[in-house]
Scaffold this motif. Structure first.
Motif, PDB file in Angstrom:
ATOM      1  N   PRO A  11      84.775  42.764  46.105  1.00 50.21           N
ATOM      2  CA  PRO A  11      84.055  42.665  45.328  1.00 50.21           C
ATOM      3  C   PRO A  11      84.249  41.443  44.005  1.00 50.21           C
ATOM      4  O   PRO A  11      85.375  40.855  44.516  1.00 50.21           O
ATOM      5  N   ASP A  12      83.317  41.484  43.031  1.00 53.10           N
ATOM      6  CA  ASP A  12      82.984  40.873  41.969  1.00 53.10           C
ATOM      7  C   ASP A  12      84.454  41.265  41.534  1.00 53.10           C
ATOM      8  O   ASP A  12      84.319  42.514  40.234  1.00 53.10           O
ATOM      9  N   MET A  13      84.953  39.784  40.909  1.00 49.71           N
ATOM     10  CA  MET A  13      86.262  40.252  40.721  1.00 49.71           C
ATOM     11  C   MET A  13      85.925  40.861  38.779  1.00 49.71           C
ATOM     12  O   MET A  13      87.232  41.510  38.420  1.00 49.71           O
ATOM     13  N   THR A  14      84.846  39.398  38.455  1.00 58.15           N
ATOM     14  CA  THR A  14      84.285  40.302  37.043  1.00 58.15           C
ATOM     15  C   THR A  14      84.656  41.688  36.882  1.00 58.15           C
ATOM     16  O   THR A  14      84.853  42.267  35.710  1.00 58.15           O
ATOM     17  N   GLN A  15      83.814  41.982  37.800  1.00 54.56           N
ATOM     18  CA  GLN A  15      82.951  43.247  37.566  1.00 54.56           C
ATOM     19  C   GLN A  15      84.614  44.221  37.636  1.00 54.56           C
ATOM     20  O   GLN A  15      84.895  45.753  37.205  1.00 54.56           O
ATOM     21  N   VAL A  16      85.543  44.052  38.148  1.00 51.74           N
ATOM     22  CA  VAL A  16      86.325  44.704  38.861  1.00 51.74           C
ATOM     23  C   VAL A  16      87.358  44.768  38.037  1.00 51.74           C
ATOM     24  O   VAL A  16      87.837  45.410  37.702  1.00 51.74           O
ATOM     25  N   LEU A  17      87.612  43.418  36.837  1.00 47.05           N
ATOM     26  CA  LEU A  17      88.236  43.445  36.122  1.00 47.05           C
ATOM     27  C   LEU A  17      88.105  44.103  34.797  1.00 47.05           C
ATOM     28  O   LEU A  17      88.541  45.059  34.167  1.00 47.05           O
ATOM     29  N   LEU A  18      86.377  44.305  34.716  1.00 49.71           N
ATOM     30  CA  LEU A  18      86.154  45.374  33.507  1.00 49.71           C
ATOM     31  C   LEU A  18      86.033  46.915  34.134  1.00 49.71           C
ATOM     32  O   LEU A  18      86.101  47.264  32.929  1.00 49.71           O
ATOM     33  N   ASN A  19      85.152  47.319  35.252  1.00 46.74           N
ATOM     34  CA  ASN A  19      85.938  48.162  35.961  1.00 46.74           C
ATOM     35  C   ASN A  19      87.459  49.004  35.206  1.00 46.74           C
ATOM     36  O   ASN A  19      87.804  50.017  34.547  1.00 46.74           O
ATOM     37  N   LYS A  20      88.631  47.993  35.358  1.00 46.04           N
ATOM     38  CA  LYS A  20      89.947  48.447  35.082  1.00 46.04           C
ATOM     39  C   LYS A  20      90.218  48.264  33.302  1.00 46.04           C
ATOM     40  O   LYS A  20      90.631  49.522  32.930  1.00 46.04           O
ATOM     41  N   LEU A  21      89.702  47.294  32.748  1.00 39.49           N
ATOM     42  CA  LEU A  21      89.699  47.317  30.733  1.00 39.49           C
ATOM     43  C   LEU A  21      88.543  48.944  31.154  1.00 39.49           C
ATOM     44  O   LEU A  21      89.721  49.525  30.412  1.00 39.49           O
ATOM     45  N   GLN A  22      88.150  48.964  31.017  1.00 39.42           N
ATOM     46  CA  GLN A  22      87.395  50.915  30.734  1.00 39.42           C
ATOM     47  C   GLN A  22      88.157  52.518  30.722  1.00 39.42           C
ATOM     48  O   GLN A  22      87.809  52.204  30.303  1.00 39.42           O
ATOM     49  N   GLU A  23      88.354  51.604  32.070  1.00 41.55           N
ATOM     50  CA  GLU A  23      89.362  52.319  32.642  1.00 41.55           C
ATOM     51  C   GLU A  23      90.658  52.758  31.593  1.00 41.55           C
ATOM     52  O   GLU A  23      91.560  54.014  31.523  1.00 41.55           O
ATOM     53  N   SER A  24      91.316  52.079  30.856  1.00 43.82           N
ATOM     54  CA  SER A  24      92.923  52.029  30.657  1.00 43.82           C
ATOM     55  C   SER A  24      92.092  51.506  28.496  1.00 43.82           C
ATOM     56  O   SER A  24      92.907  52.712  28.128  1.00 43.82           O
ATOM     57  N   ILE A  25      90.259  51.755  28.720  1.00 44.06           N
ATOM     58  CA  ILE A  25      90.514  52.447  27.515  1.00 44.06           C
ATOM     59  C   ILE A  25      89.458  53.822  27.046  1.00 44.06           C
ATOM     60  O   ILE A  25      89.045  53.610  26.079  1.00 44.06           O
ATOM     61  N   ILE A  26      89.159  54.434  28.157  1.00 45.45           N
ATOM     62  CA  ILE A  26      88.985  55.491  28.348  1.00 45.45           C
ATOM     63  C   ILE A  26      89.489  56.841  27.047  1.00 45.45           C
ATOM     64  O   ILE A  26      90.848  56.408  27.758  1.00 45.45           O
ATOM     65  N   GLY A  27      88.664  57.056  27.049  1.00 43.89           N
ATOM     66  CA  GLY A  27      89.146  58.065  25.509  1.00 43.89           C
ATOM     67  C   GLY A  27      89.912  57.612  24.614  1.00 43.89           C
ATOM     68  O   GLY A  27      90.703  58.721  23.763  1.00 43.89           O
ATOM     69  N   ARG A  28      89.747  56.514  23.906  1.00 40.89           N
ATOM     70  CA  ARG A  28      91.158  55.588  23.150  1.00 40.89           C
ATOM     71  C   ARG A  28      90.347  55.187  21.901  1.00 40.89           C
ATOM     72  O   ARG A  28      89.368  54.905  21.729  1.00 40.89           O
ATOM     73  N   SER A  29      90.638  55.404  20.833  1.00 37.58           N
ATOM     74  CA  SER A  29      90.355  54.830  19.678  1.00 37.58           C
ATOM     75  C   SER A  29      91.191  53.568  19.540  1.00 37.58           C
ATOM     76  O   SER A  29      91.946  53.512  19.869  1.00 37.58           O
ATOM     77  N   TRP A  30      90.304  52.501  19.102  1.00 34.62           N
ATOM     78  CA  TRP A  30      91.000  51.190  18.155  1.00 34.62           C
ATOM     79  C   TRP A  30      91.018  51.445  16.870  1.00 34.62           C
ATOM     80  O   TRP A  30      90.149  52.230  16.003  1.00 34.62           O
ATOM     81  N   THR A  31      91.836  50.770  15.934  1.00 35.17           N
ATOM     82  CA  THR A  31      92.058  50.526  14.792  1.00 35.17           C
ATOM     83  C   THR A  31      91.592  48.944  14.405  1.00 35.17           C
ATOM     84  O   THR A  31      91.299  48.351  15.373  1.00 35.17           O
ATOM     85  N   MET A  32      91.210  48.741  13.143  1.00 38.54           N
ATOM     86  CA  MET A  32      90.924  47.372  13.320  1.00 38.54           C
ATOM     87  C   MET A  32      91.419  46.456  13.180  1.00 38.54           C
ATOM     88  O   MET A  32      91.723  44.996  13.819  1.00 38.54           O
ATOM     89  N   LYS A  33      93.085  46.430  13.957  1.00 37.80           N
ATOM     90  CA  LYS A  33      94.328  45.580  14.058  1.00 37.80           C
ATOM     91  C   LYS A  33      93.936  45.401  16.742  1.00 37.80           C
ATOM     92  O   LYS A  33      93.496  44.702  16.606  1.00 37.80           O
ATOM     93  N   ASP A  34      93.647  46.976  16.660  1.00 33.83           N
ATOM     94  CA  ASP A  34      92.938  47.001  17.782  1.00 33.83           C
ATOM     95  C   ASP A  34      91.807  46.057  18.224  1.00 33.83           C
ATOM     96  O   ASP A  34      91.241  45.074  19.178  1.00 33.83           O
ATOM     97  N   LEU A  35      90.964  46.093  16.962  1.00 36.33           N
ATOM     98  CA  LEU A  35      90.293  45.414  17.184  1.00 36.33           C
ATOM     99  C   LEU A  35      89.760  43.805  17.386  1.00 36.33           C
ATOM    100  O   LEU A  35      89.445  42.838  17.884  1.00 36.33           O
ATOM    101  N   ARG A  36      90.763  43.680  16.573  1.00 30.70           N
ATOM    102  CA  ARG A  36      91.056  42.156  15.783  1.00 30.70           C
ATOM    103  C   ARG A  36      91.473  41.551  17.512  1.00 30.70           C
ATOM    104  O   ARG A  36      91.503  40.462  17.756  1.00 30.70           O
ATOM    105  N   LYS A  37      92.372  42.338  17.849  1.00 25.26           N
ATOM    106  CA  LYS A  37      93.234  41.543  18.999  1.00 25.26           C
ATOM    107  C   LYS A  37      91.906  41.116  20.449  1.00 25.26           C
ATOM    108  O   LYS A  37      92.808  40.399  21.159  1.00 25.26           O
ATOM    109  N   CYS A  38      91.359  42.180  19.873  1.00 27.44           N
ATOM    110  CA  CYS A  38      90.429  42.604  21.530  1.00 27.44           C
ATOM    111  C   CYS A  38      89.371  41.236  21.100  1.00 27.44           C
ATOM    112  O   CYS A  38      88.901  40.756  22.283  1.00 27.44           O
ATOM    113  N   CYS A  39      89.144  40.705  19.895  1.00 29.31           N
ATOM    114  CA  CYS A  39      88.221  39.290  19.623  1.00 29.31           C
ATOM    115  C   CYS A  39      89.471  38.259  19.461  1.00 29.31           C
ATOM    116  O   CYS A  39      88.641  37.804  18.410  1.00 29.31           O
ATOM    117  N   GLY A  40      90.235  38.237  19.593  1.00 29.26           N
ATOM    118  CA  GLY A  40      91.005  36.526  19.975  1.00 29.26           C
ATOM    119  C   GLY A  40      91.842  36.712  19.070  1.00 29.26           C
ATOM    120  O   GLY A  40      91.408  35.284  17.913  1.00 29.26           O
TER     121      GLY A  40
END
Length: 100
Positions: A11-40
């Motif tokens: 499998p395309d590892m980029t897609q596998v990693l993206l799918n894993k990320l999405q599984e880990s955040i499904i049903g979750r909300s982010w604060t501004m701090k979480d969004l900041r972390k996501c944006c480096g």
């Protein structure tokens, strides 16, 4: 003795990693701090200037606000809230357009 040849797709590892990320955040909300972390670890001001209040994305961001995917801060004690999957998809979609 006969040899058997088997093709196993890798499998395309980029897609596998993206799918894993999405599984880990499904049903979750982010604060501004979480969004900041996501944006480096960009600053809150950077997030506001380059994403939330960026005229280029205003229609899409407003639609996300209207759909309840983003909850605006109404001042002190009222934090920003972001639907994690929606924001992750937004960042992925507009990654090259952002002023990193």
């Amino acid at each position: 003795m006969e040899n058997l040849k088997v093709d196993i797709p890798i499998p395309d590892m980029t897609q596998v990693l993206l799918n894993k990320l999405q599984e880990s955040i499904i049903g979750r909300s982010w604060t501004m701090k979480d969004l900041r972390k996501c944006c480096g670890n960009k600053s809150e001001d950077w997030i506001k200037e380059n994403i939330i209040y960026n005229r280029k994305f205003s229609t899409e961001i407003q639609s996300m606000i209207n759909d309840g995917q983003i909850t605006e801060s109404k001042g002190k004690g009222s934090p920003w809230r972001f639907k994690a999957t929606a924001m992750a998809n937004f960042i992925e979609k507009h990654y090259e357009e952002l002023n990193w």
